[in-house]
Enzyme design. Structure first.
Site, PDB file in Angstrom:
ATOM      1  N   ASP A 142       0.814  -1.216   0.000  1.00 34.98           N
ATOM      2  CA  ASP A 142       0.000   0.000   0.000  1.00 34.98           C
ATOM      3  C   ASP A 142       0.845   1.262   0.000  1.00 34.98           C
ATOM      4  O   ASP A 142       2.031   1.233   0.343  1.00 34.98           O
ATOM      5  CB  ASP A 142      -0.891   0.048   1.258  1.00 34.98           C
ATOM      6  CG  ASP A 142      -2.044  -0.953   1.188  1.00 34.98           C
ATOM      7  OD1 ASP A 142      -2.061  -1.775   0.246  1.00 34.98           O
ATOM      8  OD2 ASP A 142      -2.906  -0.907   2.092  1.00 34.98           O
ATOM      9  N   HIS A 200       3.853  -2.207   3.129  1.00 37.96           N
ATOM     10  CA  HIS A 200       3.887  -0.872   2.541  1.00 37.96           C
ATOM     11  C   HIS A 200       5.208  -0.695   1.809  1.00 37.96           C
ATOM     12  O   HIS A 200       6.269  -0.800   2.452  1.00 37.96           O
ATOM     13  CB  HIS A 200       3.717   0.206   3.621  1.00 37.96           C
ATOM     14  CG  HIS A 200       2.381   0.147   4.306  1.00 37.96           C
ATOM     15  ND1 HIS A 200       2.116  -0.730   5.343  1.00 37.96           N
ATOM     16  CD2 HIS A 200       1.225   0.830   4.084  1.00 37.96           C
ATOM     17  CE1 HIS A 200       0.848  -0.584   5.736  1.00 37.96           C
ATOM     18  NE2 HIS A 200       0.285   0.368   4.986  1.00 37.96           N
TER      19      HIS A 200
HETATM   20 ZN    ZN Z   1      -2.672   3.089   3.408  1.00 40.50          ZN
END
Ligand code: ZN
Length: 488
Positions: free
Chosen positions: A292, A448
């Protein structure tokens, strides 16, 4: 004596001399008067040499005066009282045109002529007479029954057939011009009452369909009236479309013309849902790695590692992510999904509309960069987030339904790497993931790719996974979402 008689004896001689002298004087007088002095005759016009005569009026001769002048005598001129003056003319008072009057006279050896121009003109306008409307002959409505009219001109006579008649609401205008160009206009007020309704044309039609999640924009309309012309600006539009809730929403368009004729049309806007995606579980042991908040500076390196292991992953990207890297993700066989343009919780979770605006904008950004119109998405904070409670009560409950009705699939996760604050250690991230994967046959792992320590853990994860028989796949429409329990 002799001398005296001599003198007395010749008186005739003196008479002769006297006569001769008179003769010589007379000859001299004649010579001076008629040879040295030259006479001329002129005719002086009284009044204007060019006369405009209105048709119907009579011409009155203003007269002409003869004047005899000499170069020596009669220099001041002399008017012979009884001199006959000839007058010739082609004047016809009954016909418009240009005429002349020629005056001439003779005296002694002199002759004189003068000319006067007479124009017979018509400056009087014709007369238009409107016949009165017999009682009840006026029709209330658009069509007026002409009651009749005539036009006459003092010169042209009846020119009714030359009348040009124009009709507009409430007024008939009659105009005519005579042969001399004199115009006349008459107007007739008519008790006109427009009975024709204005028309509203809906662009896009009366039945209009949008997909849930697509913001409703007025498709446009025009309104025209037989009397008032374009009345589009006077149309009142009422009604609202809840473009995030399936249903049919009437929008009414009302317009009233200047004669109180009112037209109302309705557009039924149907907000339709998209069918929800059926979940298809993959065969065997599968890991869906998801990243993400990127793409970032570490994404290129991550793609190389994935390639080295023949692994595919999924990237839920944000508005600040690098566009050419989004294209790389797609070109190298990975899936791209929507995360958020702003990733600002207060903003995107302020209302369902605000969320959808962000969602749709991110979809457009991805499409612009990659040519892929993705329906895969992940809520910032996941569907179980608590943070949205501050902004909008119950919004996640609403959105998790609405995004699916709009044709999207949202993905949560069942394995968390802990890379969003719990640890910054690569080994810990790898351990968390490897530990989590073993709890499930099919895993969605949250990482991430904006953190180098998380990206650095990927090689260990892939290496371990390959050794232990896991396939690393990219999420597809229909892949399991592992939806969390909702907290708001
Ligand atoms: Zn996020």
């Amino acid at each position: 004596m002799e001398e005296t008689s001599k003198k007395r004896g010749r008186p005739w001689l003196w008479v002769l001399i006297a006569l001769l002298a008179i003769g010589v004087l007379a000859a001299a007088a004649w010579f001076v008067t008629f040879r040295v002095n030259h006479f001329s005759l002129e005719l002086a016009l009284t009044g204007d040499p060019k006369v405009l005569l209105e048709y119907g009026d009579s011409f009155t001769e203003p007269g002409v005066t003869p004047i005899l002048r000499g170069t020596l005598f009669l220099k001041e001129g002399y008017t012979p009282e009884k001199l006959e003056i000839l007058r010739e003319t082609d004047l016809n008072e009954g016909k418009l045109g240009k005429y002349s009057i020629i005056y001439s006279a003779k005296l002694l050896n002199c002759s004189a002529a003068a000319q006067r121009e007479v124009r017979v003109i018509d400056t009087k306008a014709p007369t238009i007479t409107l016949k009165e409307d017999p009682e009840g002959s006026l029709v209330e409505g658009v069509i007026y029954q002409e009651a009749g009219f005539t036009a006459t001109d003092n010169y042209d006579g009846d020119i009714t057939d030359r009348v040009v008649r124009t009709e507009e609401p409430g007024l008939v205008t009659y105009a005519v011009t005579d042969s001399s160009g004199n115009p006349a206009v008459a107007k007739r007020q008519i008790p006109f009452r427009d009975m024709v309704l204005p028309e509203i044309l809906l662009e896009g039609g009366e039945d209009y369909t949008i997909t849930l999640g697509t913001r409703y924009e007025e498709p446009g309309f025009t309104a025209t009236d037989n009397v008032d012309g374009d009345v589009t600006a006077m149309v009142q539009v009422e009604g609202e479309v809840d473009w995030l809730t399936a249903g049919t929403y009437p929008i009414t368009y009302t317009v009233t013309d200047s004669c109180e004729n009112q037209t109302v049309v309705t557009r039924n806007v149907e907000v339709v849902t998209q069918p929800w995606q059926d979940t298809v579980y993959p065969e065997g042991k599968v890991v869906y790695l998801t990243f993400d908040d990127g793409p970032s500076a570490y994404t290129a390196e991550l793609l190389d590692v994935l390639d080295a292991y023949g692994a595919k992953a999924t990237f839920f990207v944000v508005g600040s992510g690098n566009g050419s890297m989004m294209r790389q993700i797609v070109n190298r066989g990975h899936s791209i999904g929507i995360h958020s343009v702003s990733h600002n919780y207060d903003q995107i979770y302020a209302s369902p509309e605000a969320y959808f605006d962000d969602l749709m904008n991110m979809q457009s950004i991805i499409y612009d960069n990659t040519g892929v119109k993705t329906t895969l998405m992940r809520f910032p904070g996941g569907s179980s987030n608590l943070v949205s409670r501050h902004s909008c009560e119950g919004i996640m409950t609403f959105l998790t339904q609405a995004v699916q009705d709009a044709g999207f699939q949202y993905f949560d996760w069942n394995v968390y790497s802990g890379d969003a604050g719990e640890t910054k250690k690569t080994e810990k991230v790898a351990d968390n993931v490897i530990e989590g994967i073993q709890q499930h046959r099919v895993s969605i792992v949250l990482q991430h790719d904006i953190h180098s320590y998380s990206v650095d853990a990927v090689e260990d994860i892939l290496s371990w996974g390959k050794r232990n028989g896991y396939r690393f796949l990219a999420l597809q429409p229909g892949s399991p979402g592992f939806h969390h329990d909702l907290n708001n």
